[in-house]
Enzyme design. Sequence first.
Site, short mmCIF file in Angstrom:
data_model
loop_
_atom_site.label_atom_id
_atom_site.label_comp_id
_atom_site.label_asym_id
_atom_site.label_seq_id
_atom_site.Cartn_x
_atom_site.Cartn_y
_atom_site.Cartn_z
N VAL A 120 0.86 -1.17 0.00
CA VAL A 120 0.00 0.00 0.00
C VAL A 120 0.90 1.22 0.00
CG1 VAL A 120 -2.01 -1.06 1.12
CG2 VAL A 120 -0.22 -0.01 2.53
N SER A 121 0.32 2.37 -0.36
CA SER A 121 1.13 3.58 -0.52
C SER A 121 1.47 4.29 0.79
CB SER A 121 0.42 4.58 -1.44
OG SER A 121 0.39 4.08 -2.74
N SER A 122 0.58 4.21 1.77
CA SER A 122 0.83 4.99 2.99
C SER A 122 0.40 4.22 4.23
CB SER A 122 0.10 6.33 2.92
OG SER A 122 -1.28 6.12 2.80
N GLN B 16 -3.17 3.22 5.34
CA GLN B 16 -3.86 2.17 4.58
C GLN B 16 -3.52 0.78 5.09
OE1 GLN B 16 -2.21 3.44 0.80
NE2 GLN B 16 -4.26 4.07 0.13
#
Length: 155
Positions: A19-21, A24
Site C-alpha cells: 500500500v502507498s501509505s 492504509q
Amino acid sequence: MVVVDEPMKDGRVALYARVSSSDQKADLAKQLDRLRSFSTAKGWENVEVVCEVGSGLNGRRKHLLRLLSDSTVRSIVVEHRDRLARFGVEYIEAALVAQGRQLVIVESGEQKLDLVQDFVDVVTSMCARIYGLRSSKNRARRAIEAAASADNEDL
C-alpha cells in the site's frame, strides 16, 4: 497477465502486498488475507509473505528489491499488477521469465485507491526537484557574491 495453477516446482513462492501509505494498513491486511486465501486454495506450500508500505513509483522499495534479487524465490504473487509497480511491470515480468521465474497476478483489474496517492507523490517529487534546484542555484549565487565581496574588501 499470468495466472497459473501451480507455482514453479523448484523454489519458494512470495506473496507480495503493498500500500502507498501507513494510513492504509487495514487495506494491507485485507490484501494479505486475499493472497493467503488464493495460495491456500491453490495448495501452495513454502510460501513467504512480504508486505510493504511505499509508493508504487518508488524504485527503492527494499522488500521488493530483495524478492527480485533472490533467485530462490521462483514465483512472486501479487493481487493486482499495480501492487508491484505503477509503471514497468512488463519489464519486471520479462526479467523474471528470462531468469526462469514468474510473476503471478491474481486479479487483472487495477486498484484506483492508491492512484491518487501516487499522483500526489509524483507532483511532490517534481516540486521538490524544481525548488531544490532553484534553492541550490540561489545558494551558489550567494556564495559567489559573498566570495566576490570578500575579495573586494581585501583590496
